[in-house]
Design a protein around this motif. Structure first.
Motif, PDB file in Angstrom:
ATOM      1  N   TYR A 109       2.602   4.286  -5.806  1.00 38.08           N
ATOM      2  CA  TYR A 109       2.189   5.132  -6.919  1.00 38.08           C
ATOM      3  C   TYR A 109       1.858   4.232  -8.106  1.00 38.08           C
ATOM      4  O   TYR A 109       2.674   3.391  -8.488  1.00 38.08           O
TER       5      TYR A 109
ATOM      6  N   GLU B 165       0.848  -1.190   0.000  1.00 38.98           N
ATOM      7  CA  GLU B 165       0.000   0.000   0.000  1.00 38.98           C
ATOM      8  C   GLU B 165       0.886   1.242   0.000  1.00 38.98           C
ATOM      9  O   GLU B 165       2.107   1.146   0.171  1.00 38.98           O
ATOM     10  N   GLY B 166       0.272   2.405  -0.212  1.00 41.04           N
ATOM     11  CA  GLY B 166       1.043   3.643  -0.264  1.00 41.04           C
ATOM     12  C   GLY B 166       1.921   3.739  -1.495  1.00 41.04           C
ATOM     13  O   GLY B 166       2.928   4.448  -1.493  1.00 41.04           O
TER      14      GLY B 166
ATOM     15  N   LYS C 200      -1.171   5.710  -3.188  1.00 37.59           N
ATOM     16  CA  LYS C 200      -1.001   7.106  -2.794  1.00 37.59           C
ATOM     17  C   LYS C 200      -1.516   8.033  -3.894  1.00 37.59           C
ATOM     18  O   LYS C 200      -2.089   9.086  -3.615  1.00 37.59           O
TER      19      LYS C 200
END
Length: 239
Positions: A15, A12-13, A78
């Motif tokens: 691009y 997760e997080g 993100k």
């Protein structure tokens, strides 16, 4: 299987880049330079990953397919960057594909009750209103932005160097977004504090007229942007 884009991404997080191109590759390099821990995931239909890097991930498939979005764990990303291909020169076709892509992503976001931050490259400014119902966070007009830059350079000689140097990581400085600190009551408070740290406060969102409103209070929802090098940015307190 990772190289051919068959695996599921569980992080997760990250691009997410939609559509591989020279512009996408350049954006990837810029992200990696600004965030040396960034995880970047590409969704495309290439037979194999175009990049061999431990923090680069590849998902092979149709981005309008919900199962592909799930494999990319896009709801935990993100930001999602949507590019047109290098060999697509028809703005109607290119922007139409981008609109379908972002619509699929936003529909998936609604289904998952998540806010997915989307940034879309648009070739023609007149197509921008067509994206207003797609809940796009940011639109970047690529071709016409270059034309505007060339026009300004024609009038103000060598002004393009200023903009290009700011956009390039080779200049040593960059544009950064900072949070409002509790000790900053007015824009002047922020300006002076940041100046002492070595950062130049330039705007609140798209408002560049801060020098004319220095004594005005900074709203809680302010989006402050500064120009400085990475070392200075990392020294700016968040509270």
């Amino acid at each position: 299987m990772r190289k051919s884009g068959k695996l599921r991404f569980k992080g997760e997080g990250h691009y997410v880049i939609i559509g591989w191109s020279n512009k996408a590759q350049h954006s990837m390099n810029e992200i990696k330079e600004m965030d040396d821990k960034a995880k970047i995931l590409l969704i495309d239909t290439l037979p194999e990953s175009p990049v061999d890097h431990e923090r680069f991930y590849y998902i092979n498939g149709d981005v309008t397919d919900k199962t592909i979005l799930e494999r990319a764990n896009i709801q935990q990303a993100k930001a999602v960057l949507i590019f047109t291909s290098d060999n697509e020169f028809d703005p109607i076709t290119a922007d139409g594909k981008s609109l379908i892509t972002v619509s699929a992503i936003e529909n998936y976001a609604i289904e998952k009750d998540k806010d997915i931050y989307t940034i879309v490259e648009v070739l023609k400014e007149k197509h921008v209103p067509n994206f207003k119902h797609a809940n796009v966070d940011e639109l970047v007009i690529s071709g016409e932005a270059l034309s505007n830059l060339m026009a300004k350079t024609a009038i103000h000689k060598e002004s393009s160097r200023l903009i290009i140097n700011l956009l390039s990581r080779k200049s040593g400085v960059d544009l950064w977004k900072v949070k409002k600190r509790e000790i900053w009551k007015t824009y002047n408070d922020a300006l002076e504090d940041l100046k002492n740290l070595g950062a130049n406060l330039i705007s609140d969102g798209t408002d560049f007229n801060l020098l004319s409103k220095l004594e005005e209070p900074i709203p809680d929802e302010a989006e402050l942007y500064v120009i400085c090098n990475k070392e200075t940015y990392l020294q700016i307190p968040e509270t």
